[in-house]
Write an enzyme that holds these catalytic residues in place. Sequence first.
Site, PDB file in Angstrom:
ATOM      1  CD  GLU A   1      -5.769  -0.276   2.510  1.00  0.00           C
ATOM      2  OE1 GLU A   1      -5.646  -1.371   3.081  1.00  0.00           O
ATOM      3  OE2 GLU A   1      -6.400  -0.124   1.451  1.00  0.00           O
TER       4      GLU A   1
ATOM      5  CB  SER B   1      -9.227  -2.849   4.410  1.00  0.00           C
ATOM      6  OG  SER B   1      -9.797  -4.041   3.962  1.00  0.00           O
TER       7      SER B   1
ATOM      8  NE  ARG C   1      -3.674  -2.365   0.030  1.00  0.00           N
ATOM      9  CZ  ARG C   1      -3.343  -3.442  -0.688  1.00  0.00           C
ATOM     10  NH1 ARG C   1      -2.285  -3.422  -1.496  1.00  0.00           N
ATOM     11  NH2 ARG C   1      -4.066  -4.526  -0.643  1.00  0.00           N
TER      12      ARG C   1
HETATM   13  C1  LIG Z   1     -15.885  -1.714  -0.789  1.00  0.00           C
HETATM   14  C2  LIG Z   1     -14.428  -1.392  -1.010  1.00  0.00           C
HETATM   15  C3  LIG Z   1     -13.527  -2.406  -1.308  1.00  0.00           C
HETATM   16  C4  LIG Z   1     -12.176  -2.133  -1.506  1.00  0.00           C
HETATM   17  N1  LIG Z   1     -11.319  -3.163  -1.780  1.00  0.00           N
HETATM   18  C5  LIG Z   1     -10.009  -2.900  -1.953  1.00  0.00           C
HETATM   19  C6  LIG Z   1      -9.092  -3.979  -2.221  1.00  0.00           C
HETATM   20  O1  LIG Z   1      -9.452  -5.136  -2.313  1.00  0.00           O
HETATM   21  N2  LIG Z   1      -7.784  -3.651  -2.367  1.00  0.00           N
HETATM   22  C7  LIG Z   1      -7.318  -2.371  -2.280  1.00  0.00           C
HETATM   23  O2  LIG Z   1      -6.114  -2.141  -2.448  1.00  0.00           O
HETATM   24  N3  LIG Z   1      -8.171  -1.344  -2.025  1.00  0.00           N
HETATM   25  C8  LIG Z   1      -9.479  -1.570  -1.868  1.00  0.00           C
HETATM   26  N4  LIG Z   1     -10.350  -0.547  -1.606  1.00  0.00           N
HETATM   27  C9  LIG Z   1      -9.805   0.817  -1.461  1.00  0.00           C
HETATM   28  C10 LIG Z   1      -9.798   1.659  -2.748  1.00  0.00           C
HETATM   29  O3  LIG Z   1     -10.898   1.354  -3.585  1.00  0.00           O
HETATM   30  C11 LIG Z   1      -8.511   1.520  -3.542  1.00  0.00           C
HETATM   31  O4  LIG Z   1      -7.375   1.840  -2.775  1.00  0.00           O
HETATM   32  C12 LIG Z   1      -8.539   2.407  -4.782  1.00  0.00           C
HETATM   33  O5  LIG Z   1      -7.475   2.066  -5.619  1.00  0.00           O
HETATM   34  C13 LIG Z   1      -8.445   3.894  -4.441  1.00  0.00           C
HETATM   35  O6  LIG Z   1      -8.773   4.622  -5.606  1.00  0.00           O
HETATM   36  P1  LIG Z   1      -9.579   5.989  -5.531  1.00  0.00           P
HETATM   37  O7  LIG Z   1      -9.644   6.530  -6.909  1.00  0.00           O
HETATM   38  O8  LIG Z   1     -10.866   5.820  -4.840  1.00  0.00           O
HETATM   39  O9  LIG Z   1      -8.579   6.841  -4.649  1.00  0.00           O
HETATM   40  P2  LIG Z   1      -8.982   8.066  -3.692  1.00  0.00           P
HETATM   41  O10 LIG Z   1      -9.667   7.515  -2.487  1.00  0.00           O
HETATM   42  O11 LIG Z   1      -9.668   9.111  -4.486  1.00  0.00           O
HETATM   43  O12 LIG Z   1      -7.558   8.550  -3.273  1.00  0.00           O
HETATM   44  C14 LIG Z   1      -6.729   7.747  -2.458  1.00  0.00           C
HETATM   45  C15 LIG Z   1      -5.375   8.474  -2.322  1.00  0.00           C
HETATM   46  O13 LIG Z   1      -4.762   8.505  -3.597  1.00  0.00           O
HETATM   47  C16 LIG Z   1      -4.487   9.856  -3.983  1.00  0.00           C
HETATM   48  N5  LIG Z   1      -4.747   9.963  -5.421  1.00  0.00           N
HETATM   49  C17 LIG Z   1      -5.883   9.568  -6.066  1.00  0.00           C
HETATM   50  N6  LIG Z   1      -5.752   9.793  -7.391  1.00  0.00           N
HETATM   51  C18 LIG Z   1      -4.542  10.357  -7.575  1.00  0.00           C
HETATM   52  C19 LIG Z   1      -3.828  10.828  -8.722  1.00  0.00           C
HETATM   53  N7  LIG Z   1      -4.331  10.761  -9.958  1.00  0.00           N
HETATM   54  N8  LIG Z   1      -2.594  11.361  -8.548  1.00  0.00           N
HETATM   55  C20 LIG Z   1      -2.047  11.446  -7.303  1.00  0.00           C
HETATM   56  N9  LIG Z   1      -2.666  11.012  -6.175  1.00  0.00           N
HETATM   57  C21 LIG Z   1      -3.897  10.472  -6.310  1.00  0.00           C
HETATM   58  C22 LIG Z   1      -5.434  10.724  -3.165  1.00  0.00           C
HETATM   59  O14 LIG Z   1      -4.924  12.009  -2.961  1.00  0.00           O
HETATM   60  C23 LIG Z   1      -5.548   9.937  -1.857  1.00  0.00           C
HETATM   61  O15 LIG Z   1      -4.492  10.250  -0.987  1.00  0.00           O
HETATM   62  C24 LIG Z   1     -11.703  -0.798  -1.403  1.00  0.00           C
HETATM   63  C25 LIG Z   1     -12.611   0.230  -1.110  1.00  0.00           C
HETATM   64  C26 LIG Z   1     -13.967  -0.052  -0.912  1.00  0.00           C
HETATM   65  C27 LIG Z   1     -14.903   1.074  -0.619  1.00  0.00           C
END
Ligand SMILES: Cc1cc2nc3c(=O)[nH]c(=O)nc-3n(C[C@H](O)[C@H](O)[C@H](O)COP(=O)(O)OP(=O)(O)OC[C@H]3O[C@@H](n4cnc5c(N)ncnc54)[C@H](O)[C@@H]3O)c2cc1C
Length: 298
Positions: A291, A221, A171
């Site tokens: 996380e 998580s 992560r």
């Molecule tokens: C039901 C559920 C299940 C999930 N299962 C998993 C799983 O199995 N495995 C897992 O790893 N994660 C999981 N996640 C967490 C999440 O979906 C992932 O980490 C996902 O990749 C985050 O993407 P996001 O676009 O939502 O990021 P955001 O939540 O929008 O951002 C997360 C971080 O990344 C940064 N960021 C986002 N985009 C950029 C960019 N373009 N440039 C620079 N920084 C950026 C943001 O500033 C923030 O700090 C889950 C979440 C939920 C709600």
Amino acid sequence: MKMLNEMFPSYNIQANVNLGDYTNTRVGGPADWCFWPKTQQELQQVVHFANETDLPITVLGNASNLVITDDGRQGVVIFLTDMHQIEVFKKNSITAEAGAWIIEVAQVAYDYSLTGLEWAAGIPGSIGGAVFMNAGAYGGQIDQVLQSVDVITPVGEIKTYSAAELAFGYRHSLVQETGDVIIRATFTMQPGKRSEIGEKMADFNTRRAQKQPLEFPSCGSVFKRPTGYFAGKLIMDSGLQGYQIGGAQVSTKHAGFIVNRGQATGSDYVQLIKHVQDVVYEKFSVNLETEVRVLGRK
Ligand SMILES: Cc1cc2nc3c(=O)[nH]c(=O)nc-3n(C[C@H](O)[C@H](O)[C@H](O)COP(=O)(O)OP(=O)(O)OC[C@H]3O[C@@H](n4cnc5c(N)ncnc54)[C@H](O)[C@@H]3O)c2cc1C
């Protein structure tokens, strides 16, 4: 000095936006500004302007891995959701803009019979967020198939990193330290058997639906896996499943998730995260590190 929306009158920029309308948890206070760029050029200009004027920027994808507190966020919050193009080259290479859903990229890989992203079929995030977090599941992780990433540096320049340069860990990616904005990622994948790829994706999705509280808003998580333990099991063994502060509740289905039961606030989430960390430390002397990122005004 001119305001952001006066500087860029044709861009999709809005003032005083309630972030709870956009986060996966449905909590979060106001952002001074929100900006939805449609092109790399728009994004680059605003990043450059923000750097010149000391305007703080926060880049978000699908806001599925964070908690935004009730005081909201200062400066400009940039949502990359309108930059979501996906292209396939040479039959085994996929380039996706940062705002593309990782689920859609996994679907394109399936369409082209490419293996390596099956694990991502049910992750509700963007490519940018997945690279930033080095997202993974079921033994797969984004760094295993990533070839390179294009970013805009904090001063507004374009730069390309190879995957090896991004210092991926559990992560973790280098982008968490650089402040770069990820604009696109390229994946090199192996050819596979379409039916097997599809079966794996379906299996992972079934397992998710069985184990995760997908019926409630959440941020996935909440805690990282501590070495030698599972966060969910420690929380369950601490008797915290179902424990609730305000509208935020430790999920009764998966103790590693904190769900919004309807009226949760950012403060409910922050207090509950702290309570879980304290109780687990008291019982097992294990520090649960988050996380998810908790973002507020300061
Ligand atoms: C039901 C559920 C299940 C999930 N299962 C998993 C799983 O199995 N495995 C897992 O790893 N994660 C999981 N996640 C967490 C999440 O979906 C992932 O980490 C996902 O990749 C985050 O993407 P996001 O676009 O939502 O990021 P955001 O939540 O929008 O951002 C997360 C971080 O990344 C940064 N960021 C986002 N985009 C950029 C960019 N373009 N440039 C620079 N920084 C950026 C943001 O500033 C923030 O700090 C889950 C979440 C939920 C709600």
